[in-house]
Write a protein that holds these residues in place. Structure first.
Motif, short mmCIF file in Angstrom:
data_model
loop_
_atom_site.label_atom_id
_atom_site.label_comp_id
_atom_site.label_asym_id
_atom_site.label_seq_id
_atom_site.Cartn_x
_atom_site.Cartn_y
_atom_site.Cartn_z
N GLY A 279 0.79 -1.23 0.00
CA GLY A 279 0.00 0.00 0.00
C GLY A 279 0.82 1.28 0.00
O GLY A 279 0.35 2.33 0.44
N VAL A 280 2.06 1.20 -0.52
CA VAL A 280 2.88 2.43 -0.61
C VAL A 280 2.30 3.33 -1.70
O VAL A 280 1.53 2.89 -2.55
N ASP A 281 2.69 4.60 -1.67
CA ASP A 281 2.11 5.56 -2.61
C ASP A 281 2.93 5.73 -3.88
O ASP A 281 2.37 5.95 -4.96
N TYR A 282 4.25 5.65 -3.74
CA TYR A 282 5.14 5.78 -4.92
C TYR A 282 6.21 4.71 -4.84
O TYR A 282 6.70 4.39 -3.75
N ILE A 283 6.59 4.21 -6.01
CA ILE A 283 7.78 3.35 -6.12
C ILE A 283 8.71 4.04 -7.11
O ILE A 283 8.31 4.35 -8.24
N CYS A 284 9.94 4.31 -6.64
CA CYS A 284 10.87 5.13 -7.41
C CYS A 284 12.11 4.36 -7.85
O CYS A 284 12.80 3.77 -7.01
N VAL A 285 12.37 4.36 -9.15
CA VAL A 285 13.64 3.81 -9.63
C VAL A 285 14.66 4.95 -9.60
O VAL A 285 14.34 6.09 -9.92
N PHE B 254 15.82 3.64 -17.07
CA PHE B 254 14.69 3.43 -17.97
C PHE B 254 14.20 1.97 -17.98
O PHE B 254 13.01 1.71 -17.95
N GLU B 255 15.16 1.04 -18.01
CA GLU B 255 14.78 -0.39 -18.00
C GLU B 255 14.07 -0.74 -16.70
O GLU B 255 13.09 -1.49 -16.70
N GLU B 256 14.58 -0.19 -15.59
CA GLU B 256 13.98 -0.47 -14.29
C GLU B 256 12.57 0.12 -14.20
O GLU B 256 11.67 -0.50 -13.64
N LEU B 257 12.39 1.31 -14.78
CA LEU B 257 11.05 1.92 -14.78
C LEU B 257 10.08 1.04 -15.56
O LEU B 257 8.95 0.78 -15.11
N ALA B 258 10.52 0.57 -16.72
CA ALA B 258 9.67 -0.32 -17.54
C ALA B 258 9.31 -1.58 -16.75
O ALA B 258 8.17 -2.06 -16.79
N ALA B 259 10.28 -2.09 -15.99
CA ALA B 259 10.06 -3.32 -15.20
C ALA B 259 9.02 -3.09 -14.12
O ALA B 259 8.11 -3.90 -13.94
N ILE B 260 9.11 -1.97 -13.39
CA ILE B 260 8.13 -1.77 -12.31
C ILE B 260 6.75 -1.44 -12.89
O ILE B 260 5.74 -1.83 -12.33
N LYS B 261 6.74 -0.77 -14.03
CA LYS B 261 5.43 -0.43 -14.63
C LYS B 261 4.68 -1.69 -15.07
O LYS B 261 3.46 -1.69 -15.13
N ARG B 262 5.43 -2.75 -15.36
CA ARG B 262 4.80 -4.02 -15.76
C ARG B 262 4.03 -4.66 -14.61
O ARG B 262 3.05 -5.36 -14.83
N VAL B 263 4.49 -4.43 -13.38
CA VAL B 263 3.91 -5.18 -12.25
C VAL B 263 3.14 -4.34 -11.23
O VAL B 263 2.33 -4.86 -10.48
N LYS C 217 0.43 -2.17 -9.63
CA LYS C 217 -0.99 -1.97 -9.91
C LYS C 217 -1.60 -0.81 -9.10
O LYS C 217 -2.63 -0.26 -9.48
N HIS C 218 -0.99 -0.45 -7.98
CA HIS C 218 -1.60 0.55 -7.09
C HIS C 218 -0.75 1.81 -6.94
O HIS C 218 -1.28 2.92 -7.01
N ALA C 219 0.54 1.63 -6.69
CA ALA C 219 1.42 2.79 -6.44
C ALA C 219 1.68 3.58 -7.72
O ALA C 219 1.60 3.05 -8.82
N LYS C 220 2.00 4.85 -7.52
CA LYS C 220 2.47 5.67 -8.65
C LYS C 220 3.95 5.36 -8.86
O LYS C 220 4.64 4.91 -7.93
N THR C 221 4.45 5.62 -10.06
CA THR C 221 5.86 5.35 -10.35
C THR C 221 6.63 6.66 -10.48
O THR C 221 6.09 7.68 -10.93
N PRO D 233 12.88 14.31 -22.55
CA PRO D 233 11.89 13.72 -23.47
C PRO D 233 11.87 12.19 -23.43
O PRO D 233 10.80 11.57 -23.47
N GLU D 234 13.05 11.58 -23.29
CA GLU D 234 13.14 10.12 -23.20
C GLU D 234 12.48 9.62 -21.91
O GLU D 234 11.79 8.60 -21.89
N VAL D 235 12.69 10.36 -20.82
CA VAL D 235 12.08 10.03 -19.53
C VAL D 235 10.56 10.07 -19.65
O VAL D 235 9.84 9.17 -19.20
N ILE D 236 10.05 11.13 -20.27
CA ILE D 236 8.60 11.32 -20.40
C ILE D 236 7.97 10.22 -21.23
O ILE D 236 6.86 9.75 -20.92
N LEU D 237 8.67 9.77 -22.26
CA LEU D 237 8.17 8.66 -23.09
C LEU D 237 7.97 7.39 -22.26
O LEU D 237 7.10 6.58 -22.53
N ALA D 238 8.80 7.24 -21.21
CA ALA D 238 8.68 6.06 -20.33
C ALA D 238 7.47 6.17 -19.41
O ALA D 238 7.11 5.22 -18.73
N ASN D 239 6.86 7.36 -19.36
CA ASN D 239 5.57 7.61 -18.70
C ASN D 239 5.53 7.35 -17.19
O ASN D 239 4.62 6.68 -16.69
N PRO D 240 6.47 7.92 -16.43
CA PRO D 240 6.34 7.83 -14.96
C PRO D 240 5.27 8.81 -14.49
O PRO D 240 4.88 9.72 -15.23
#
Length: 211
Positions: free
Chosen positions: A127-133, A147-156, A158-162, A174-181
């Motif tokens: 129930g944490v609010d954010y998970i940060c790479v 970027f790879e780590e962000l993609a990995a956490i976004k896959r799993v 379901k509740h926390a923001k990234t 711009p590359e960061v924004i494309l990864a959509n945190p």
């Protein structure tokens, strides 16, 4: 998507000066670990009092006694408090429990977590609010990015923001924004820029457009 300014290598008066310059363009101001070590939680208190309209994050990188440390940071006015992903489950759960009581938020910093995807899934369930790479200073020196780590956490997750932190500059944003945190954390990319207001305004514009 929100923009967080990370303040690391400043004292309290310098922090206030910096925030004053860019406050119109940021959503969250982070009192970084070095500032907390040098100035204590007084830095959190003074920045929150000076800028009550901004959310303040205390980057405590909690590793033990989660509930107690979250309570102390909450008393100082922190809206968000960081806990390390490598810490014990009970530490993270204790931090979340206390944050709920205090109406605060918890960000888990995944620095040095080996199994990013597996651990993010476990932490998300607490129930944490954010998970940060986070590529720390030492990682950045080795040319590591998140970027790879962000993609990995976004896959799993379901509740926390990234969130993503570590060496983000205007040219890499711009590359960061494309990864959509959900949250982009910038330190030197703003504080080290010759025109801080310009850097912050440009970054905010890109973050809000999501492009």
């Amino acid at each position: 998507m929100e923009l967080q300014l990370a303040l690391d290598l400043v004292n309290i008066p310098q922090a206030k000066e910096l925030v004053k310059e860019v406050e119109a363009y940021i959503d969250i101001v982070e009192i970084g670990t070095p500032v907390v070590i040098n100035e204590g939680l007084r830095a959190v208190k003074e920045i929150k009092e000076a800028f009550p309209h901004l959310k303040v994050l205390a980057d405590l990188k909690i590793m033990d006694a989660g509930g107690y440390e979250v309570m102390k940071a909450s008393e100082a006015g922190a809206d968000i408090i960081t806990v390390l992903g490598v810490s014990d489950n009970k530490t993270i759960q204790g931090a979340v429990e206390e944050a709920r009581k205090q109406n605060r938020k918890i960000m888990v910093d995944m620095i040095n977590v080996k199994d990013i995807e597996g651990r993010a899934k476990e932490i998300d369930a607490f129930g944490v609010d954010y998970i940060c790479v986070h590529s720390g200073y030492d990682h950045q020196a080795d040319g590591k990015n998140s970027f790879e780590e962000l993609a990995a956490i976004k896959r799993v997750v379901k509740h926390a923001k990234t969130a993503i932190a570590g060496g983000i500059k205007l040219d890499t944003l711009p590359e960061v924004i494309l990864a959509n945190p959900d949250l982009v954390i910038v330190g030197g990319g703003i504080t080290g820029h010759e025109n801080k207001k310009f850097a912050a305004a440009t970054m905010q514009s890109l973050v809000k457009q999501g492009v």
